[in-house]
Design a protein around this motif. Structure first.
Motif, mmCIF file in Angstrom:
data_model
loop_
_atom_site.group_PDB
_atom_site.id
_atom_site.type_symbol
_atom_site.label_atom_id
_atom_site.label_comp_id
_atom_site.label_asym_id
_atom_site.label_seq_id
_atom_site.Cartn_x
_atom_site.Cartn_y
_atom_site.Cartn_z
ATOM 1 N N HIS A 93 0.824 -1.218 0.000
ATOM 2 C CA HIS A 93 0.000 0.000 0.000
ATOM 3 C C HIS A 93 0.858 1.268 0.000
ATOM 4 C CE1 HIS A 93 1.005 -0.590 4.218
ATOM 5 N NE2 HIS A 93 0.630 0.653 4.467
ATOM 6 N N LEU A 94 2.162 1.115 0.242
ATOM 7 C CA LEU A 94 3.073 2.257 0.290
ATOM 8 C C LEU A 94 3.904 2.421 -0.985
ATOM 9 C CD1 LEU A 94 4.392 1.792 3.934
ATOM 10 C CD2 LEU A 94 2.744 3.488 3.123
ATOM 11 N N ALA A 95 3.556 1.669 -2.031
ATOM 12 C CA ALA A 95 4.343 1.721 -3.266
ATOM 13 C C ALA A 95 3.447 1.466 -4.472
ATOM 14 C CB ALA A 95 5.461 0.675 -3.214
ATOM 15 N N MET A 96 3.907 1.943 -5.625
ATOM 16 C CA MET A 96 3.218 1.683 -6.902
ATOM 17 C C MET A 96 1.744 2.080 -6.867
ATOM 18 S SD MET A 96 5.772 0.672 -8.659
ATOM 19 C CE MET A 96 5.045 0.081 -10.144
ATOM 20 N N GLY A 97 1.461 3.202 -6.219
ATOM 21 C CA GLY A 97 0.089 3.696 -6.167
ATOM 22 C C GLY A 97 -0.832 2.860 -5.304
ATOM 23 N N GLY A 98 -0.266 1.959 -4.515
ATOM 24 C CA GLY A 98 -1.076 1.106 -3.657
ATOM 25 C C GLY A 98 -1.811 0.017 -4.408
ATOM 26 N N ARG A 99 -1.411 -0.245 -5.650
ATOM 27 C CA ARG A 99 -2.098 -1.243 -6.489
ATOM 28 C C ARG A 99 -1.935 -2.673 -6.005
ATOM 29 N NH1 ARG A 99 0.095 0.707 -12.174
ATOM 30 N NH2 ARG A 99 1.833 1.038 -10.782
ATOM 31 N N PHE A 100 -0.929 -2.912 -5.184
ATOM 32 C CA PHE A 100 -0.661 -4.261 -4.711
ATOM 33 C C PHE A 100 -0.595 -4.277 -3.190
ATOM 34 C CE2 PHE A 100 1.444 -3.629 -8.810
ATOM 35 C CZ PHE A 100 0.863 -4.630 -9.561
ATOM 36 N N PRO A 101 -1.748 -4.131 -2.500
ATOM 37 C CA PRO A 101 -1.709 -4.124 -1.031
ATOM 38 C C PRO A 101 -1.133 -5.441 -0.503
ATOM 39 C CG PRO A 101 -3.971 -3.854 -1.852
ATOM 40 C CD PRO A 101 -3.079 -4.031 -3.029
ATOM 41 N N GLY A 102 -0.459 -5.355 0.611
ATOM 42 C CA GLY A 102 0.186 -6.549 1.164
ATOM 43 C C GLY A 102 1.514 -6.789 0.477
ATOM 44 N N ARG A 103 1.810 -8.061 0.263
ATOM 45 C CA ARG A 103 3.078 -8.421 -0.391
ATOM 46 C C ARG A 103 2.971 -8.237 -1.902
ATOM 47 N NH1 ARG A 103 2.772 -11.751 3.994
ATOM 48 N NH2 ARG A 103 4.696 -11.945 5.183
ATOM 49 N N PHE A 104 4.059 -7.770 -2.482
ATOM 50 C CA PHE A 104 4.127 -7.652 -3.938
ATOM 51 C C PHE A 104 4.102 -9.033 -4.580
ATOM 52 C CE2 PHE A 104 6.531 -3.427 -4.985
ATOM 53 C CZ PHE A 104 5.381 -2.714 -4.726
ATOM 54 N N PRO A 105 3.467 -9.172 -5.752
ATOM 55 C CA PRO A 105 3.617 -10.408 -6.518
ATOM 56 C C PRO A 105 5.065 -10.509 -7.025
ATOM 57 C CG PRO A 105 2.326 -8.796 -7.749
ATOM 58 C CD PRO A 105 2.583 -8.214 -6.392
ATOM 59 N N LEU A 106 5.463 -11.701 -7.411
ATOM 60 C CA LEU A 106 6.854 -11.957 -7.786
ATOM 61 C C LEU A 106 7.404 -10.981 -8.826
ATOM 62 C CD1 LEU A 106 9.239 -13.757 -7.139
ATOM 63 C CD2 LEU A 106 8.458 -15.330 -8.912
ATOM 64 N N PRO A 107 6.693 -10.692 -9.909
ATOM 65 C CA PRO A 107 7.271 -9.733 -10.879
ATOM 66 C C PRO A 107 7.526 -8.350 -10.268
ATOM 67 C CG PRO A 107 5.424 -10.907 -11.869
ATOM 68 C CD PRO A 107 5.433 -11.256 -10.405
ATOM 69 N N MET A 108 6.685 -7.924 -9.372
ATOM 70 C CA MET A 108 6.873 -6.621 -8.731
ATOM 71 C C MET A 108 8.035 -6.661 -7.736
ATOM 72 S SD MET A 108 4.910 -4.739 -10.313
ATOM 73 C CE MET A 108 5.382 -3.306 -9.386
ATOM 74 N N ARG A 109 8.306 -7.835 -7.189
ATOM 75 C CA ARG A 109 9.465 -7.961 -6.299
ATOM 76 C C ARG A 109 10.757 -7.752 -7.078
ATOM 77 N NH1 ARG A 109 8.273 -12.728 -1.916
ATOM 78 N NH2 ARG A 109 6.166 -12.056 -1.369
ATOM 79 N N PHE A 110 10.795 -8.290 -8.294
ATOM 80 C CA PHE A 110 11.964 -8.062 -9.148
ATOM 81 C C PHE A 110 12.063 -6.585 -9.534
ATOM 82 C CE2 PHE A 110 11.548 -12.700 -10.038
ATOM 83 C CZ PHE A 110 12.799 -13.061 -9.583
ATOM 84 N N ALA A 111 10.922 -5.970 -9.791
ATOM 85 C CA ALA A 111 10.904 -4.539 -10.109
ATOM 86 C C ALA A 111 11.417 -3.720 -8.928
ATOM 87 C CB ALA A 111 9.493 -4.099 -10.497
ATOM 88 N N ALA A 112 11.060 -4.125 -7.713
ATOM 89 C CA ALA A 112 11.537 -3.430 -6.523
ATOM 90 C C ALA A 112 13.063 -3.514 -6.421
ATOM 91 C CB ALA A 112 10.883 -3.999 -5.264
ATOM 92 N N LEU A 113 13.622 -4.677 -6.728
ATOM 93 C CA LEU A 113 15.084 -4.814 -6.715
ATOM 94 C C LEU A 113 15.725 -3.921 -7.767
ATOM 95 C CD1 LEU A 113 15.721 -8.627 -6.191
ATOM 96 C CD2 LEU A 113 16.155 -6.759 -4.586
ATOM 97 N N LEU A 114 15.135 -3.873 -8.943
ATOM 98 C CA LEU A 114 15.653 -3.023 -10.012
ATOM 99 C C LEU A 114 15.600 -1.550 -9.594
ATOM 100 C CD1 LEU A 114 16.694 -2.831 -12.919
ATOM 101 C CD2 LEU A 114 14.316 -2.648 -13.638
ATOM 102 N N GLN A 115 14.477 -1.138 -9.016
ATOM 103 C CA GLN A 115 14.349 0.250 -8.563
ATOM 104 C C GLN A 115 15.367 0.562 -7.471
ATOM 105 O OE1 GLN A 115 10.219 0.399 -7.435
ATOM 106 N NE2 GLN A 115 9.595 1.181 -9.426
ATOM 107 N N GLY A 116 15.527 -0.349 -6.532
ATOM 108 C CA GLY A 116 16.507 -0.142 -5.474
ATOM 109 C C GLY A 116 17.915 -0.011 -6.020
ATOM 110 N N GLY A 117 18.260 -0.850 -6.966
ATOM 111 C CA GLY A 117 19.587 -0.779 -7.586
ATOM 112 C C GLY A 117 19.801 0.527 -8.324
ATOM 113 N N LEU A 118 18.786 0.969 -9.036
ATOM 114 C CA LEU A 118 18.884 2.225 -9.773
ATOM 115 C C LEU A 118 19.059 3.410 -8.814
ATOM 116 C CD1 LEU A 118 18.805 3.375 -12.624
ATOM 117 C CD2 LEU A 118 16.331 3.578 -12.389
ATOM 118 N N ILE A 119 18.325 3.400 -7.727
ATOM 119 C CA ILE A 119 18.437 4.492 -6.750
ATOM 120 C C ILE A 119 19.815 4.478 -6.085
ATOM 121 C CG2 ILE A 119 17.510 5.359 -4.564
ATOM 122 C CD1 ILE A 119 14.731 4.355 -5.685
ATOM 123 N N ALA A 120 20.366 3.295 -5.858
ATOM 124 C CA ALA A 120 21.726 3.213 -5.302
ATOM 125 C C ALA A 120 22.739 3.824 -6.274
ATOM 126 C CB ALA A 120 22.078 1.761 -4.992
#
Length: 123
Positions: free
Chosen positions: A31-58
């Motif tokens: 609910h705190l990311a991606m417009g809140g479209r995926f409340p709770g745990r992210f589905p697997l593809p979004m988890r990979f997207a989160a890693l990509l976003q984290g890497g880019l921000i680093a």
């Protein structure tokens, strides 16, 4: 002032990266990311997207630190301004998201990162 802005950017980026890693590992904060479209745990593809976003921000944090002369090598100026542009887009999206909790949490963080990025870019 330049050094302080770069360090603040990097510290805020560290918070964002930690959040993204936690999301990738299954933290129930959808609910705190991606417009809140995926409340709770992210589905697997979004988890990979989160890693990509984290890497880019680093990488963005390293660019800011490099511009301030705190790490080597210093990045080209166009790359610094690319970070400013992405930071502006991120701030705009986080301030306009339909997710009120996301807007309240990440709106100020991304806006502060944008201000720091502009300060660093201007030298």
């Amino acid at each position: 002032m330049l050094t302080g802005a770069a360090i603040l950017y990097a510290l805020l980026a560290l918070v964002v990266v930690a959040f993204q890693i936690a999301m990738a590992l299954g933290a129930p904060w959808g609910h705190l990311a991606m417009g809140g479209r995926f409340p709770g745990r992210f589905p697997l593809p979004m988890r990979f997207a989160a890693l990509l976003q984290g890497g880019l921000i680093a990488v963005f944090a390293l660019v800011m630190l490099g511009r301030a002369g705190l790490v080597s090598p210093a990045p080209p100026l166009w790359l610094v301004w690319a970070v400013v542009a992405v930071s502006a887009l991120s701030a705009a999206m986080n301030l306009a998201t339909p997710s009120i909790p996301e807007r309240r949490l990440w709106g100020p963080v991304t806006l502060a990162m944008l201000v720091c990025a502009i300060r660093v870019a201007l030298g």
